[in-house]
Design an enzyme around this catalytic site. Structure first.
Site, PDB file in Angstrom:
ATOM      1  N   TYR A  49      10.700  -4.216  -7.838  1.00 44.92           N
ATOM      2  CA  TYR A  49       9.415  -4.107  -8.523  1.00 44.92           C
ATOM      3  C   TYR A  49       8.534  -2.960  -8.055  1.00 44.92           C
ATOM      4  O   TYR A  49       8.033  -2.191  -8.865  1.00 44.92           O
ATOM      5  CB  TYR A  49       8.648  -5.426  -8.356  1.00 44.92           C
ATOM      6  CG  TYR A  49       7.248  -5.423  -8.948  1.00 44.92           C
ATOM      7  CD1 TYR A  49       7.051  -5.612 -10.310  1.00 44.92           C
ATOM      8  CD2 TYR A  49       6.135  -5.219  -8.149  1.00 44.92           C
ATOM      9  CE1 TYR A  49       5.782  -5.607 -10.857  1.00 44.92           C
ATOM     10  CE2 TYR A  49       4.850  -5.214  -8.680  1.00 44.92           C
ATOM     11  CZ  TYR A  49       4.680  -5.412 -10.037  1.00 44.92           C
ATOM     12  OH  TYR A  49       3.427  -5.405 -10.579  1.00 44.92           O
TER      13      TYR A  49
ATOM     14  N   GLY B 177      -1.001   0.520  -5.033  1.00 44.18           N
ATOM     15  CA  GLY B 177      -2.292  -0.084  -4.747  1.00 44.18           C
ATOM     16  C   GLY B 177      -3.387   0.496  -5.612  1.00 44.18           C
ATOM     17  O   GLY B 177      -3.488   1.719  -5.744  1.00 44.18           O
TER      18      GLY B 177
ATOM     19  N   ASN C 204       0.775   0.488   5.892  1.00 42.31           N
ATOM     20  CA  ASN C 204       1.322  -0.328   4.800  1.00 42.31           C
ATOM     21  C   ASN C 204       2.103  -1.472   5.421  1.00 42.31           C
ATOM     22  O   ASN C 204       3.028  -1.239   6.193  1.00 42.31           O
ATOM     23  CB  ASN C 204       2.254   0.523   3.917  1.00 42.31           C
ATOM     24  CG  ASN C 204       3.029  -0.333   2.916  1.00 42.31           C
ATOM     25  OD1 ASN C 204       2.540  -1.340   2.435  1.00 42.31           O
ATOM     26  ND2 ASN C 204       4.256   0.085   2.615  1.00 42.31           N
ATOM     27  N   GLY C 205       1.737  -2.703   5.096  1.00 42.39           N
ATOM     28  CA  GLY C 205       2.462  -3.848   5.624  1.00 42.39           C
ATOM     29  C   GLY C 205       1.534  -4.975   6.021  1.00 42.39           C
ATOM     30  O   GLY C 205       0.383  -5.048   5.581  1.00 42.39           O
TER      31      GLY C 205
ATOM     32  N   CYS D 234       0.843  -1.193   0.000  1.00 41.87           N
ATOM     33  CA  CYS D 234       0.000   0.000   0.000  1.00 41.87           C
ATOM     34  C   CYS D 234       0.878   1.242   0.000  1.00 41.87           C
ATOM     35  O   CYS D 234       2.093   1.162   0.162  1.00 41.87           O
ATOM     36  CB  CYS D 234      -0.914   0.020   1.225  1.00 41.87           C
ATOM     37  SG  CYS D 234      -1.996  -1.418   1.386  1.00 41.87           S
TER      38      CYS D 234
END
Length: 507
Positions: free
Chosen positions: A257, A28, A101-102, A2
């Site tokens: 990525y 996201g 995020n995570g 995210c």
């Protein structure tokens, strides 16, 4: 994976949060949300969809205030429910909004404790909601009349002690200020920036430095592992190392990525890292004596362009754009369901036949996960008249699931989990296949200017830096992440929506 951000300013922040979310959209595509503080009144808009679809002019005019947080989400466990769109909110104490995020490895254990001991109500399965309620509970436990930085840092300390996994958090305490926290291993990225305006300083915290760039914030530094930051609504800045870092190990897949090439994470240029990945990959191709037959190097757009450019340079062959990308199709890696991914590959890319026909083509991609995209693209190149098609991956074989916030498939769906390179080459239809070596990938990302000790490379090595990922937990996420489980969950979600719509019609 995210994207999160928070801003404290001397002027309205709605447009700047919106603009920053657009440059974090790659992190996201499932949902987006913004919360702002209008002198203690919460203003909220969040929903499923891309940033430019979720927010209209009408929504933006209602997001009033000089302090706010934003979020773009893709679902780690595959659910697309709008109820899990972030940020989340609890009204006590103060009113707290939080985006994350995570992924928490001990989410189930934490949720059980919150429900049975702390008596906190949880309405979703999201670990973000668990984080929010834990932070709220710890603030309530330590509050004694006035909210001070010490109270916030004590709450953060307890959160760090009780949570395991990778997490980068931004939170807004209404009418008080912003809070940021980063897990004690520094797995998920979080960068801090500032902007001098008049007599004061404005602050921004975000997942990637590109979000700071678009709003003309200057990078100060990265939030440290185990550190909490508190910025009052007046712009007073406080920070504390709340817990000793267990390590400083950013996720290496960010550089392969996820992150934009123009980002700097933990003092490391993503762009330069990808250039160096190309250098190491070319060295391996030459060492294996495979370079003699290559006529042209073609990247799989967009992430692998920098890597492919260096591969071509070091092999001494032409670099060409051989595929045109439809930018209105989402990233296939983060799409739920194998059938959707298969269909989107053809919609996403179209070959330029003049660059491919009658040539021995080396295709370079950032990684191979399921192999769906690789197999389809190789067939496209053959259909476009390629003489031979070779394939090179800038990353090593992905053999293990990521448990720290990346929705890697279940182990059984990872192409490289139980195949040799020769078997993998046959499966995707390549004349030969070369993977980056893990040591070379790490060397490509390591830079002297970074404080990072090492990197979380668990999806390649199977070594999880938090040290508490058991075989039982891996079996658990195997059951949640495989495509069959995701498809079942999506059917259940649609059935609930139909039932809700029917109830509304009857009433």
């Amino acid at each position: 994976m995210c994207g999160v951000l928070g801003i404290i300013s001397s002027r309205p922040v709605n447009q700047e949060i919106y603009d920053a979310l657009t440059v974090l959209q790659h992190r996201g595509q499932d949902s987006a949300g913004i919360m702002t503080d209008n002198q203690g009144v919460l203003c909220l808009r969040k929903s499923n969809g891309l940033v430019n679809d979720v927010f209209s002019n009408e929504h933006m005019t209602r997001l009033i205030g000089n302090m706010g947080i934003g979020h773009v989400r893709y679902p780690t466990a595959g659910t697309l429910s709008s109820s899990e769109a972030q940020p989340f909110y609890v009204n006590s104490p103060f009113g707290i909004c939080l985006a994350h995020n995570g992924n928490l490895v001990n989410n189930d254990e934490l949720r059980k404790h919150l429900k049975e001991v702390d008596r906190r109500h949880l309405n979703t399965e999201s670990d973000t909601e668990a984080l929010l309620n834990l932070f709220a509970h710890e603030l309530q436990e330590n509050f004694e009349g006035n909210l001070t930085p010490e109270i916030i840092f004590e709450a953060a300390t307890q959160l760090f002690k009780k949570c395991s996994g990778g997490y980068a958090v931004v939170a807004m305490i209404l009418n008080e200020g912003l809070v940021a926290m980063r897990d004690p291993n520094g797995i998920r990225p979080l960068v801090l920036g500032k902007r001098e305006v008049g007599q004061g300083t404005e602050y921004m915290i975000a997942s990637e430095s590109v979000a700071l760039d678009i709003a003309d914030f200057e990078i100060m530094r990265d939030v440290k592992p185990g550190e909490a930051i508190y910025i009052t609504k007046e712009g007073e800045f406080f920070s504390k190392q709340c817990i000793k870092p267990k390590s400083y190990t950013p996720c290496i897949f960010e550089f392969v990525y996820f992150a934009r090439p123009d980002s700097i994470i933990d003092g490391i240029s993503v762009y330069k890292s990808r250039l160096r990945m190309g250098e190491y990959l070319a060295q391996r191709i030459i060492k294996d004596g495979l370079h003699h037959d290559v006529d042209v190097v073609i990247p799989i757009p967009d992430t692998s362009r920098s890597t492919a450019l260096q591969v071509a340079h070091h092999l001494g062959v032409k670099y060409r754009e051989g595929f045109i990308k439809n930018r209105y199709i989402g990233r296939t890696f983060i799409m739920p369901g194998q059938e959707i991914r298969k269909k989107s590959v053809k919609q996403k890319l179209n070959p330029i036949e003049i660059e491919i026909r009658d040539k021995n083509v080396l295709l370079v991609d950032d990684s191979i996960v399921r192999g769906t995209t690789s197999k389809k693209i190789i067939q496209m190149a053959r259909n476009a008249g390629a003489n031979k098609v070779f394939f090179a991956s800038a990353a090593p074989p992905v053999k293990y699931p990521n448990v720290y916030g990346i929705d890697m498939p279940s182990t059984s769906e990872l192409l490289a989990s139980n195949r040799t390179e020769e078997e993998l080459a046959r499966y995707i239809g390549a004349d030969w296949l070369v993977y980056q070596q893990l040591d070379d990938l790490i060397s490509a990302v390591q830079f002297d200017g970074s404080d990072a000790d090492a990197f979380d490379a668990s999806c390649f090595s199977g070594e999880y830096v938090t040290g508490d990922v058991t075989s039982n937990y891996l079996d658990f996420i195997e059951g949640k992440r495989n495509d069959a489980a995701k498809a079942k969950k999506e059917i259940e979600r649609k059935q609930i929506e139909i039932q809700d719509q029917s109830s509304m019609t009857l009433s």
